[in-house]
Design a protein around this motif. Structure first.
Motif, PDB file in Angstrom:
ATOM      1  N   PRO A 115     -34.719  -1.627 148.210  1.00 53.42           N
ATOM      2  CA  PRO A 115     -34.816  -0.207 148.561  1.00 53.42           C
ATOM      3  C   PRO A 115     -35.038   0.055 150.047  1.00 53.42           C
ATOM      4  O   PRO A 115     -34.425   0.963 150.616  1.00 53.42           O
ATOM      5  N   GLY A 116     -35.869  -0.724 150.704  1.00 58.52           N
ATOM      6  CA  GLY A 116     -36.111  -0.522 152.129  1.00 58.52           C
ATOM      7  C   GLY A 116     -34.856  -0.705 152.958  1.00 58.52           C
ATOM      8  O   GLY A 116     -34.585   0.067 153.884  1.00 58.52           O
ATOM      9  N   VAL A 117     -34.081  -1.727 152.640  1.00 53.61           N
ATOM     10  CA  VAL A 117     -32.832  -1.972 153.349  1.00 53.61           C
ATOM     11  C   VAL A 117     -31.845  -0.847 153.051  1.00 53.61           C
ATOM     12  O   VAL A 117     -31.174  -0.331 153.960  1.00 53.61           O
ATOM     13  N   LEU A 118     -31.765  -0.431 151.797  1.00 52.26           N
ATOM     14  CA  LEU A 118     -30.877   0.669 151.423  1.00 52.26           C
ATOM     15  C   LEU A 118     -31.217   1.921 152.228  1.00 52.26           C
ATOM     16  O   LEU A 118     -30.333   2.529 152.838  1.00 52.26           O
ATOM     17  N   PHE A 119     -32.488   2.325 152.241  1.00 52.94           N
ATOM     18  CA  PHE A 119     -32.889   3.531 152.968  1.00 52.94           C
ATOM     19  C   PHE A 119     -32.546   3.434 154.445  1.00 52.94           C
ATOM     20  O   PHE A 119     -32.034   4.381 155.041  1.00 52.94           O
ATOM     21  N   SER A 120     -32.842   2.297 155.064  1.00 56.03           N
ATOM     22  CA  SER A 120     -32.604   2.179 156.503  1.00 56.03           C
ATOM     23  C   SER A 120     -31.110   2.182 156.829  1.00 56.03           C
ATOM     24  O   SER A 120     -30.689   2.814 157.800  1.00 56.03           O
ATOM     25  N   ARG A 121     -30.309   1.506 156.027  1.00 57.26           N
ATOM     26  CA  ARG A 121     -28.869   1.467 156.296  1.00 57.26           C
ATOM     27  C   ARG A 121     -28.218   2.827 156.060  1.00 57.26           C
ATOM     28  O   ARG A 121     -27.372   3.269 156.829  1.00 57.26           O
ATOM     29  N   VAL A 122     -28.606   3.505 154.978  1.00 56.40           N
ATOM     30  CA  VAL A 122     -28.066   4.837 154.710  1.00 56.40           C
ATOM     31  C   VAL A 122     -28.421   5.772 155.865  1.00 56.40           C
ATOM     32  O   VAL A 122     -27.563   6.473 156.407  1.00 56.40           O
ATOM     33  N   ALA A 123     -29.682   5.793 156.256  1.00 53.45           N
ATOM     34  CA  ALA A 123     -30.114   6.671 157.351  1.00 53.45           C
ATOM     35  C   ALA A 123     -29.378   6.336 158.639  1.00 53.45           C
ATOM     36  O   ALA A 123     -28.924   7.236 159.373  1.00 53.45           O
ATOM     37  N   MET A 124     -29.224   5.059 158.940  1.00 52.10           N
ATOM     38  CA  MET A 124     -28.543   4.635 160.163  1.00 52.10           C
ATOM     39  C   MET A 124     -27.097   5.124 160.183  1.00 52.10           C
ATOM     40  O   MET A 124     -26.630   5.678 161.187  1.00 52.10           O
ATOM     41  N   HIS A 125     -26.382   4.957 159.069  1.00 52.38           N
ATOM     42  CA  HIS A 125     -24.968   5.337 159.046  1.00 52.38           C
ATOM     43  C   HIS A 125     -24.784   6.851 159.005  1.00 52.38           C
ATOM     44  O   HIS A 125     -23.819   7.372 159.579  1.00 52.38           O
ATOM     45  N   LEU A 126     -25.702   7.563 158.377  1.00 43.79           N
ATOM     46  CA  LEU A 126     -25.624   9.026 158.409  1.00 43.79           C
ATOM     47  C   LEU A 126     -25.893   9.547 159.820  1.00 43.79           C
ATOM     48  O   LEU A 126     -25.208  10.457 160.299  1.00 43.79           O
ATOM     49  N   THR A 127     -26.857   8.964 160.488  1.00 45.43           N
ATOM     50  CA  THR A 127     -27.151   9.359 161.873  1.00 45.43           C
ATOM     51  C   THR A 127     -25.954   9.069 162.776  1.00 45.43           C
ATOM     52  O   THR A 127     -25.555   9.913 163.582  1.00 45.43           O
ATOM     53  N   ALA A 128     -25.377   7.896 162.642  1.00 42.42           N
ATOM     54  CA  ALA A 128     -24.221   7.529 163.462  1.00 42.42           C
ATOM     55  C   ALA A 128     -23.061   8.491 163.203  1.00 42.42           C
ATOM     56  O   ALA A 128     -22.399   8.941 164.138  1.00 42.42           O
ATOM     57  N   ARG A 129     -22.842   8.847 161.962  1.00 42.83           N
ATOM     58  CA  ARG A 129     -21.762   9.779 161.640  1.00 42.83           C
ATOM     59  C   ARG A 129     -22.011  11.130 162.284  1.00 42.83           C
ATOM     60  O   ARG A 129     -21.107  11.759 162.821  1.00 42.83           O
ATOM     61  N   ASN A 130     -23.227  11.588 162.234  1.00 42.02           N
ATOM     62  CA  ASN A 130     -23.546  12.902 162.798  1.00 42.02           C
ATOM     63  C   ASN A 130     -23.445  12.919 164.312  1.00 42.02           C
ATOM     64  O   ASN A 130     -23.041  13.911 164.899  1.00 42.02           O
ATOM     65  N   VAL A 131     -23.793  11.831 164.960  1.00 42.49           N
ATOM     66  CA  VAL A 131     -23.679  11.739 166.415  1.00 42.49           C
ATOM     67  C   VAL A 131     -22.205  11.758 166.819  1.00 42.49           C
ATOM     68  O   VAL A 131     -21.827  12.377 167.818  1.00 42.49           O
ATOM     69  N   LEU A 132     -21.367  11.081 166.051  1.00 42.49           N
ATOM     70  CA  LEU A 132     -19.951  10.967 166.388  1.00 42.49           C
ATOM     71  C   LEU A 132     -19.119  12.156 165.936  1.00 42.49           C
ATOM     72  O   LEU A 132     -17.973  12.307 166.358  1.00 42.49           O
ATOM     73  N   ARG A 133     -19.656  12.981 165.053  1.00 42.07           N
ATOM     74  CA  ARG A 133     -18.917  14.101 164.483  1.00 42.07           C
ATOM     75  C   ARG A 133     -18.608  15.148 165.559  1.00 42.07           C
ATOM     76  O   ARG A 133     -19.470  15.519 166.330  1.00 42.07           O
TER      77      ARG A 133
END
Length: 136
Positions: A115-133
């Motif tokens: 779960p910890g890895v899942l949360f961190s990876r999901v948050a990281m990729h959502l943040t990256a998507r929002n920065v690049l959007r």
């Protein structure tokens, strides 16, 4: 999907095993809106009829349309190509991950899910998507 204000982002969970869907939905429900699909075919249908999501968690080993082919179809469609895909799978060979990344996945997580890895990876990729959007 917007991340302005307090709007929660939406994650599509795609897995043919009901227990996996339940686990992921339970883990993510307090942080994100979730949609679920029990096959690659259902995922493609959901994305074309109910609208886009912010991220897709995609199992690899599914009948009819496996995760690799589902990802290939999503990345070939301009309406869904920009949605980040994270593969969640029991397949853990380097070749499996390389194949997933070659198809356009942003990440590859092995089952059983940490779960910890899942949360961190999901948050990281959502943040990256929002920065690049690009703003509308």
């Amino acid at each position: 999907m917007s991340v302005t204000g307090n709007a929660r982002q939406t994650i599509l969970i795609v897995d043919d095993t009901p227990d996996n869907i339940m686990l992921l939905s339970t883990l993510l429900k307090d942080r994100y809106h979730t949609k679920v699909a029990n096959s690659g075919i259902a995922a493609v249908h959901i994305l074309h009829t109910l609208g886009a999501v912010d991220l897709i968690l995609l199992d690899v080993m599914m009948p009819e349309l496996d995760g690799y082919e589902t990802c290939r179809r999503l990345k070939a469609d301009p309406d869904t190509a920009a949605i980040p895909v994270i593969f969640l799978t029991a397949k853990n060979r380097a070749e499996d991950e390389a194949q997933g990344r070659a198809l356009g996945a942003v990440d590859f997580l092995s089952k059983p899910i940490n779960p910890g890895v899942l949360f961190s990876r999901v948050a990281m990729h959502l943040t990256a998507r929002n920065v690049l959007r690009v703003p509308d």
